[in-house]
Design a protein around this motif. Sequence first.
Motif, PDB file in Angstrom:
ATOM      1  N   ILE A 188      10.712  -2.244  -0.381  1.00 37.18           N
ATOM      2  CA  ILE A 188       9.710  -1.667   0.523  1.00 37.18           C
ATOM      3  C   ILE A 188       8.737  -0.790  -0.258  1.00 37.18           C
ATOM      4  O   ILE A 188       7.527  -0.842  -0.049  1.00 37.18           O
ATOM      5  N   ARG A 189       9.236   0.009  -1.198  1.00 35.70           N
ATOM      6  CA  ARG A 189       8.356   0.841  -2.012  1.00 35.70           C
ATOM      7  C   ARG A 189       7.386  -0.026  -2.827  1.00 35.70           C
ATOM      8  O   ARG A 189       6.191   0.243  -2.872  1.00 35.70           O
TER       9      ARG A 189
ATOM     10  N   ARG B  76       4.772  -1.575  -0.534  1.00 37.25           N
ATOM     11  CA  ARG B  76       3.837  -0.544  -0.063  1.00 37.25           C
ATOM     12  C   ARG B  76       2.838  -0.187  -1.158  1.00 37.25           C
ATOM     13  O   ARG B  76       1.630  -0.122  -0.916  1.00 37.25           O
ATOM     14  N   LYS B  77       3.332   0.000  -2.359  1.00 31.23           N
ATOM     15  CA  LYS B  77       2.443   0.376  -3.464  1.00 31.23           C
ATOM     16  C   LYS B  77       1.494  -0.760  -3.839  1.00 31.23           C
ATOM     17  O   LYS B  77       0.342  -0.510  -4.190  1.00 31.23           O
TER      18      LYS B  77
ATOM     19  N   ARG C 288       0.153  -2.748  -1.886  1.00 32.44           N
ATOM     20  CA  ARG C 288      -0.908  -2.735  -0.870  1.00 32.44           C
ATOM     21  C   ARG C 288      -1.647  -1.400  -0.814  1.00 32.44           C
ATOM     22  O   ARG C 288      -2.452  -1.165   0.062  1.00 32.44           O
TER      23      ARG C 288
ATOM     24  N   LEU D 185      -0.728   1.567  -0.011  1.00 30.60           N
ATOM     25  CA  LEU D 185      -0.476   2.362   1.187  1.00 30.60           C
ATOM     26  C   LEU D 185       0.326   3.597   0.807  1.00 30.60           C
ATOM     27  O   LEU D 185       1.246   3.523  -0.001  1.00 30.60           O
TER      28      LEU D 185
ATOM     29  N   GLN E 121       3.015   6.632   1.918  1.00 31.71           N
ATOM     30  CA  GLN E 121       4.154   6.677   2.823  1.00 31.71           C
ATOM     31  C   GLN E 121       3.692   7.096   4.217  1.00 31.71           C
ATOM     32  O   GLN E 121       4.170   6.563   5.216  1.00 31.71           O
TER      33      GLN E 121
ATOM     34  N   LEU F  61       2.030   4.131   6.033  1.00 30.83           N
ATOM     35  CA  LEU F  61       3.032   3.162   6.479  1.00 30.83           C
ATOM     36  C   LEU F  61       3.810   3.715   7.671  1.00 30.83           C
ATOM     37  O   LEU F  61       4.059   3.000   8.639  1.00 30.83           O
TER      38      LEU F  61
ATOM     39  N   ILE G 259      10.292   7.027   5.970  1.00 34.82           N
ATOM     40  CA  ILE G 259       9.890   6.043   4.953  1.00 34.82           C
ATOM     41  C   ILE G 259      10.427   6.465   3.589  1.00 34.82           C
ATOM     42  O   ILE G 259      10.984   5.650   2.841  1.00 34.82           O
TER      43      ILE G 259
ATOM     44  N   GLU H 149      13.063   4.344   1.246  1.00 31.64           N
ATOM     45  CA  GLU H 149      12.712   3.957  -0.125  1.00 31.64           C
ATOM     46  C   GLU H 149      13.659   4.543  -1.163  1.00 31.64           C
ATOM     47  O   GLU H 149      13.931   3.905  -2.176  1.00 31.64           O
TER      48      GLU H 149
ATOM     49  N   ILE I 154       9.012  -3.307   9.318  1.00 32.65           N
ATOM     50  CA  ILE I 154       8.291  -3.048   8.066  1.00 32.65           C
ATOM     51  C   ILE I 154       8.236  -4.310   7.221  1.00 32.65           C
ATOM     52  O   ILE I 154       7.179  -4.714   6.741  1.00 32.65           O
TER      53      ILE I 154
ATOM     54  N   PHE J 116       5.005  -6.942   6.028  1.00 35.86           N
ATOM     55  CA  PHE J 116       4.698  -7.328   4.649  1.00 35.86           C
ATOM     56  C   PHE J 116       4.866  -8.833   4.422  1.00 35.86           C
ATOM     57  O   PHE J 116       4.711  -9.323   3.314  1.00 35.86           O
TER      58      PHE J 116
END
Length: 82
Positions: free
Chosen positions: A8-9, A12-13, A15, A17, A19, A22, A33, A37, A52, A56
Amino acid sequence: MENLGKLIRTLRKERKLSQQALAQQYGMSRSTISGIENNTISEVGIRKVQAILSGFGYELTGVPRQLTRPTLDTLKTMSFHD
């Protein structure tokens, strides 16, 4: 859960985004979040994680784990160089 948090981390990174962004997207707190992570949250709802991952483009699935370890005799018969 540890691998899930790392995934997930990473997603997210990739993209770009935060925390906080998100968390807002899924109606959660930033600390939730962060806990997911970093694998420091005691309990997290499966629906939250599923939401989540779905966002993604991933799917949460279950994979059977090996219940017994192989014996030495089994390992001797296995080829690890194929």
